[in-house]
Write an enzyme that holds these catalytic residues in place. Structure first.
Site, PDB file in Angstrom:
ATOM      1  N   LYS A  42       0.836  -1.214   0.000  1.00 41.89           N
ATOM      2  CA  LYS A  42       0.000   0.000   0.000  1.00 41.89           C
ATOM      3  C   LYS A  42       0.864   1.254   0.000  1.00 41.89           C
ATOM      4  O   LYS A  42       0.653   2.173  -0.799  1.00 41.89           O
ATOM      5  CB  LYS A  42      -0.924   0.027   1.244  1.00 41.89           C
ATOM      6  CG  LYS A  42      -1.830  -1.173   1.366  1.00 41.89           C
ATOM      7  CD  LYS A  42      -2.720  -1.082   2.587  1.00 41.89           C
ATOM      8  CE  LYS A  42      -2.004  -1.167   3.911  1.00 41.89           C
ATOM      9  NZ  LYS A  42      -1.315  -2.466   4.166  1.00 41.89           N
ATOM     10  N   ARG A  79      -9.604   0.512   8.372  1.00 42.39           N
ATOM     11  CA  ARG A  79      -9.288  -0.892   8.584  1.00 42.39           C
ATOM     12  C   ARG A  79     -10.206  -1.559   9.598  1.00 42.39           C
ATOM     13  O   ARG A  79      -9.908  -2.677  10.046  1.00 42.39           O
ATOM     14  CB  ARG A  79      -7.810  -1.106   8.895  1.00 42.39           C
ATOM     15  CG  ARG A  79      -7.296  -0.457  10.092  1.00 42.39           C
ATOM     16  CD  ARG A  79      -5.854  -0.036   9.926  1.00 42.39           C
ATOM     17  NE  ARG A  79      -4.924  -1.114   9.741  1.00 42.39           N
ATOM     18  CZ  ARG A  79      -3.670  -0.905   9.270  1.00 42.39           C
ATOM     19  NH1 ARG A  79      -3.260   0.295   8.949  1.00 42.39           N
ATOM     20  NH2 ARG A  79      -2.858  -1.896   9.156  1.00 42.39           N
ATOM     21  N   ARG A 104      11.953  -5.733   5.107  1.00 39.89           N
ATOM     22  CA  ARG A 104      11.691  -4.301   4.926  1.00 39.89           C
ATOM     23  C   ARG A 104      12.658  -3.443   5.753  1.00 39.89           C
ATOM     24  O   ARG A 104      12.992  -3.759   6.890  1.00 39.89           O
ATOM     25  CB  ARG A 104      10.255  -3.968   5.339  1.00 39.89           C
ATOM     26  CG  ARG A 104      10.002  -2.460   5.288  1.00 39.89           C
ATOM     27  CD  ARG A 104       8.572  -2.074   5.265  1.00 39.89           C
ATOM     28  NE  ARG A 104       7.819  -2.581   6.403  1.00 39.89           N
ATOM     29  CZ  ARG A 104       6.504  -2.480   6.494  1.00 39.89           C
ATOM     30  NH1 ARG A 104       5.816  -1.900   5.536  1.00 39.89           N
ATOM     31  NH2 ARG A 104       5.879  -2.971   7.531  1.00 39.89           N
ATOM     32  N   ARG A 148      11.326  -1.722  11.383  1.00 45.17           N
ATOM     33  CA  ARG A 148      10.180  -1.341  12.226  1.00 45.17           C
ATOM     34  C   ARG A 148       9.977  -2.364  13.345  1.00 45.17           C
ATOM     35  O   ARG A 148      10.065  -3.563  13.114  1.00 45.17           O
ATOM     36  CB  ARG A 148       8.906  -1.277  11.363  1.00 45.17           C
ATOM     37  CG  ARG A 148       8.678   0.084  10.769  1.00 45.17           C
ATOM     38  CD  ARG A 148       7.617   0.111   9.714  1.00 45.17           C
ATOM     39  NE  ARG A 148       6.322  -0.450  10.085  1.00 45.17           N
ATOM     40  CZ  ARG A 148       5.244  -0.385   9.315  1.00 45.17           C
ATOM     41  NH1 ARG A 148       5.308   0.233   8.142  1.00 45.17           N
ATOM     42  NH2 ARG A 148       4.096  -0.915   9.684  1.00 45.17           N
ATOM     43  N   ARG A 166      -0.590  -8.742  13.435  1.00 48.75           N
ATOM     44  CA  ARG A 166      -1.146  -7.819  12.423  1.00 48.75           C
ATOM     45  C   ARG A 166      -1.951  -8.589  11.381  1.00 48.75           C
ATOM     46  O   ARG A 166      -3.009  -8.135  10.943  1.00 48.75           O
ATOM     47  CB  ARG A 166      -0.011  -7.044  11.751  1.00 48.75           C
ATOM     48  CG  ARG A 166       0.547  -5.954  12.648  1.00 48.75           C
ATOM     49  CD  ARG A 166       1.921  -5.501  12.222  1.00 48.75           C
ATOM     50  NE  ARG A 166       1.943  -4.869  10.935  1.00 48.75           N
ATOM     51  CZ  ARG A 166       3.044  -4.736  10.188  1.00 48.75           C
ATOM     52  NH1 ARG A 166       4.189  -5.218  10.605  1.00 48.75           N
ATOM     53  NH2 ARG A 166       2.976  -4.130   9.039  1.00 48.75           N
TER      54      ARG A 166
END
Ligand code: AP5
Length: 216
Positions: A13, A88, A122, A155, A166
């Site tokens: 996203k 969400r 990431r 992160r 998540r």
């Protein structure tokens, strides 16, 4: 035009919304990035949301809806926007439909295996928030942002246990919104599984078509 970028954690996203913002000149509004910037700056908002975000939970609807509502009222959002990471939950989707209805919801479809592969590699920039991937989208110089020269970091919510939580939250609270947006006739499904340039090439043409047809 008003676009929601929708999908599982790691669906792409943020990556795709950043490219779309640049191509189509719309503001990119990421609730995750707003929260992370507040945490970096140590503001009262950042201190309030830190624990829940780091554990992979969701910030309360009341706080998130209020924040998005204020942000969408700013002058740069008057001509349209790209929302990334909001809504969400059903309460958030219903709130947005009430105060600023979306034109389209871009649903980036990816498998769980792809989510795990992407999030485990990431790296985010501390300066500008851009994301990289150590294998799939590496920066030119390891550990350094191509755009602003900022330091890249992992992160806290990309730790394995937080990713699991998540994904669970996504399937329990967010995925059901697909039916909500199908009923509203605004859902646009895009295969998000391919390489970033492949996904973007398809998405750019879909968005261009939607924007052109909206102007007619
Ligand atoms: P948020 O930042 O929105 O996290 P998320 O939805 O889990 O999404 P991600 O940022 O993890 O992934 P993404 O889909 O943007 O993927 P990306 O482009 O980075 O929110 C963080 C937290 O804030 C939430 O968990 C929650 O606590 C809180 N929060 C936020 N909004 C909220 C709300 N509305 N209500 C309540 N709480 C809220 O890509 C991932 C990786 O893959 C990157 O390394 C990238 O380089 C790479 N990549 C991307 N696309 C491709 C591709 N096509 N091919 C190869 N690599 C790719």
């Amino acid at each position: 035009m008003k676009f929601v970028f929708f999908g599982a954690p790691g669906a792409g996203k943020g990556t795709m919304a950043a490219r779309a913002a640049e191509s189509f000149g719309l503001p990119h509004i990421s609730t995750g990035e707003i929260f992370r910037a507040a945490m970096r700056a140590g503001t009262p908002l950042g201190l309030r949301v830190k624990a829940v975000i780091e554990s992979g939970g969701l910030v309360s609807d009341e706080l998130t809806v209020g924040l998005v509502r204020e942000r969408l009222a700013e002058p740069d959002a008057a001509g349209g926007w790209l929302l990334d990471g909001f809504p969400r939950t059903m309460a958030q989707a219903e709130a947005l439909a009430g105060f600023c209805p979306e034109d389209y919801v871009i649903d980036l479809e990816v498998s769980d295996a792809k989510v795990v592969e992407r999030l485990s590699g990431r790296r985010m920039c501390r300066g500008c928030g851009r994301s990289f991937h150590i294998h799939l989208m590496p920066p030119a110089v390891a550990g350094v942002c191509d755009d602003c020269g900022g330091e890249l970091y992992v992160r806290d919510d990309d730790a394995e246990s937080a990713v699991r939580s998540r994904l669970e939250n996504y399937y329990r609270q967010t995925a059901p919104l697909v039916d909500f947006y199908k009923r509203r006739g605004t859902l646009v499904a895009v295969d998000g599984e391919g390489r970033a340039d492949e996904v973007w090439a398809v998405l750019r043409e879909r968005m261009r078509g939607l924007i052109e047809s909206g102007k007619a």
